[in-house]
Design an enzyme around this catalytic site. Structure first.
Site, short mmCIF file in Angstrom:
data_model
loop_
_atom_site.label_atom_id
_atom_site.label_comp_id
_atom_site.label_asym_id
_atom_site.label_seq_id
_atom_site.Cartn_x
_atom_site.Cartn_y
_atom_site.Cartn_z
N LEU A 12 0.83 -1.21 0.00
CA LEU A 12 0.00 0.00 0.00
C LEU A 12 0.86 1.26 0.00
CD1 LEU A 12 -2.69 1.47 0.12
CD2 LEU A 12 -2.68 1.16 2.61
N ILE A 36 8.93 3.28 14.07
CA ILE A 36 7.74 3.85 14.73
C ILE A 36 7.59 3.41 16.18
CG2 ILE A 36 6.53 4.11 12.54
CD1 ILE A 36 4.81 1.67 13.35
N TYR A 124 -3.23 -9.84 16.45
CA TYR A 124 -3.17 -8.85 15.37
C TYR A 124 -4.37 -7.91 15.45
CZ TYR A 124 -3.53 -6.83 10.71
OH TYR A 124 -3.67 -5.95 9.65
#
Length: 280
Positions: A12, A36, A124
């Site tokens: 993406l 991150i 997840y």
């Protein structure tokens, strides 16, 4: 606009970078350029870039691996999104967080709407829901949930099926999980249209639904392989580590409220994908 994309090397992230850079100033960062999970690093880099929009596409998406490395799953998908949200707040940037149909438990028999309460059944799914909460607490944050994503970059289900099809051997694919395969190129177009719309939660997936087995058979057919090589199996027999939702079709009602056309049927999108893969 000045736009920052995280997860720049994912399927993406790459497509977003290609499309958005045609009209905007874009900084695309992969995990080597931006970790991150490190709060100070996130704050420093986002302060330096000073974007107007952040599209947070970085994620740990290996669903079964999330069960064996829960710490990484929550650090990347949950806390990482929180650090991006905090940094976005400091530079007054809009944040778009790419989330998943796996935040739902799959017990519905009709498509999930944006207002349905998440009830994730896997690490997840839980980690993505935590990320959603951080972003939705941001005054200028939007969550985009999508499903069964595939594109021309990196690994995905469609590419795996095409490789297996070439071996001309029988394969078993789960036939009791229902969702909506989503073409990255179509998702990207909708994300671009959402950049100037109001904040909130949006479900963005290709229209229609199928099981993984039906999806695999269609891939074989469209690519000119024998679909009879694809055999159905059950989730229980397949024995995956993480629990998947049995039904995770997403209703794109928020897109309609913003006068954005829903994505085309999943099988029409698949035809284009395979055509491009074949002739690229």
């Amino acid at each position: 606009m000045d736009i920052l994309i995280t997860g720049a090397h994912g399927q993406l992230g790459k497509e977003l970078g290609r499309k958005l850079s045609l009209f905007h100033s874009v900084v695309s960062l992969g995990k080597k350029e931006l970790d991150i999970t490190k709060q100070e690093e996130v704050a420093k880099i986002i302060s330096h870039v000073n974007p107007q929009i952040i599209i947070h596409a970085a994620a740990f998406t290996a669903v079964d691996q999330c069960e064996t490395d829960r710490k990484k799953a929550f650090e990347v998908n949950g806390l990482g999104a929180g650090y991006i949200a905090q940094a976005a707040n400091k530079v007054n940037a809009r944040m778009f967080y790419i989330s998943s149909d796996y935040v739902f438990d799959g017990n519905k028999q009709t498509p999930y709407i944006e207002g349905d309460e998440p009830n994730p059944q896997s690490t997840y799914g839980m980690s993505k829901w935590l990320g959603e909460k951080f972003v939705l607490n941001l005054y200028n944050g939007t969550v985009i949930r999508t499903s069964w994503l595939y594109g021309h970059d990196g690994k995905n289900f469609v590419k795996t099926m095409l490789e297996l099809a070439k071996k001309k051997k029988e394969i078993k694919v789960v036939n009791d999980q229902i969702g909506s395969p989503t073409y990255v190129n179509d998702l990207t177009e909708s994300i671009i249209q959402l950049l100037d719309k109001k904040n909130g939660i949006y479900h963005v997936s290709n229209s229609g639904s199928c099981t993984w087995y039906e999806f695999a058979r269609t891939i074989f057919e469209e690519a000119g392989f024998n679909p009879k090589l694809v055999l159905p199996t059950t989730t229980k027999e397949y024995g995956a580590l993480a629990t998947r939702p049995r039904y995770s079709v997403l209703e794109n009602s928020a897109l309609l409220r913003e006068s954005i056309k829903p994505l085309r049927l999943w099988n029409e999108a698949l035809k284009e994908f395979i055509r491009k893969e074949t002739y690229s």
